[in-house]
Design an enzyme around this catalytic site. Sequence first.
Site, PDB file in Angstrom:
ATOM      1  N   CYS A 325       0.916 -11.605  -5.047  1.00 53.33           N
ATOM      2  CA  CYS A 325       1.563 -12.752  -4.403  1.00 53.33           C
ATOM      3  C   CYS A 325       1.580 -13.961  -5.341  1.00 53.33           C
ATOM      4  CB  CYS A 325       0.899 -13.062  -3.064  1.00 53.33           C
ATOM      5  SG  CYS A 325       1.905 -14.138  -2.005  1.00 53.33           S
ATOM      6  N   HIS A 425       0.501  -7.854  -0.117  1.00 51.39           N
ATOM      7  CA  HIS A 425      -0.907  -7.967   0.243  1.00 51.39           C
ATOM      8  C   HIS A 425      -1.339  -6.648   0.875  1.00 51.39           C
ATOM      9  CE1 HIS A 425      -1.547 -12.195  -0.535  1.00 51.39           C
ATOM     10  NE2 HIS A 425      -0.445 -12.507   0.130  1.00 51.39           N
TER      11      HIS A 425
END
Length: 483
Positions: A325, A425
């Site tokens: 991310c 994630h």
Amino acid sequence: MGRALMIQGTSSGAGKSLLALALCRILTNLGYDVVPFKSQNMSLNSAPSIEGGEISRAQYLQALACKKKPSVRFNPILLKPEGNMRSQVVFMGKPIGSVSAREYMLSTKEELFKRAMRVLDELMHSHDVVVIEGAGSPVEINLKDYDIANMRVARHANAKVILVADIDRGGSFASIVGTMELLSEEERELVMGFVFNKFRGDKSLLEPGFGYLEQRYRKRVLGVIPYVDHKLPEEDSLAEFPKVKGDLHIQIIKLPHISNFTDFEPLHWANGVDYVTKADEIEGDLIIIPGSKNTVEDLLWMRENGIEDAIIQAHCEGSFVVGICGGFQMLGKEIIDNVESKRGKVRGVGLLPAKTIFTMEKRTNHLKSEILWEQAKKMEVEGYEIRMGRSTSERPFSIIKEINGAKVFEPEGAIGERSFGTYLHGIFHNFAFTERLLNMLRLEKGLESLSLKEWSLEEEIERFSRVVEENLDLNYILSELGV
């Protein structure tokens, strides 16, 4: 009208989140219609809800324990610390602004609390039991008048309160007595009893203390929960980061605004992880830049402290580098941020062929993706995204095939030379993928391959809840609830 059962703690880290999770599953298994609730949570560990909004990871897991789809109604207020005593305020899953601690305390909080209580009322009207989690301690003298997550919620819902203490830390009897003495008489009446959590030893040695509590407060000790080794994600954003050096040296940069650190739990279990904050520490076989609540500020922190140069040097010497991310965004060529840090165009680390532009709209979704990286090509993985950046890459890491169950075809992430970055994630919770990555690095180092033992979150919830059930006075709890 449903009943409310509330878990409060004598301190942060007492085990409120997991005890609430266990009670959610225990009551659900008994046939009750149960949902979790926490009026306000401060955490950088968040997850997507069924509505597409963002909620705390703790209430996400508690929803799964209730066999419900995670909803923004279960955690109306989420505070995400940004540094400098400021937090992003997320209400009903959507960011509504950034405020200082003082601004929030004196203005925003009261209106959000009223709206959160309307949500709680709706949940209590439509379900048998709402399991409510408190926050921190309910009796911090400097905060009690402003507290909207503990006894004020209990009074609103007329909740039966279980007070839990972490006996592993020591001082648990003193912490219970101190908490009870600082509660008002009306608040003490709401307390059903006490739970001692994370105990290692002979329970009979505690009985003189139990007698004291029962005699002084006319409240029962409802249970002593043994210390349990488990694989349930830890919710507390203040959790300590252990430094463990395994056969492979896996290093994670401990960013000032690190978020979603539960991404790396499978690496802890498989090998051990070393969290680093200094340039001269960086030498790992695998170096990971994690997610961040403030990507550009953390990138500049790495640059100013020599960590960026150390990562580049280690990469030149053979280290494999991964970004998740915000970490992926940092590893690209360029970030344009007029939203989060408002610093405009910023040079990235440059290990990945990607560019990122920040937008006002935050994406919070469950994803299914197909890997393009050669070592795991065509492997299907699952995860979730929570991001404001939009990235383009000459060499995507994967193709997103589903967003919240809807079919799509969307490239994401980037592949570099001995590096990759992804918005997924939870990618390391795909055990086959993690095994492939670690065994590639182990082979290069002349180590034997490993086989990761797969487990499911559902199995861990059930196993942990059984231990709690065996050590609680459940009949008394049910009778007090009146269900």
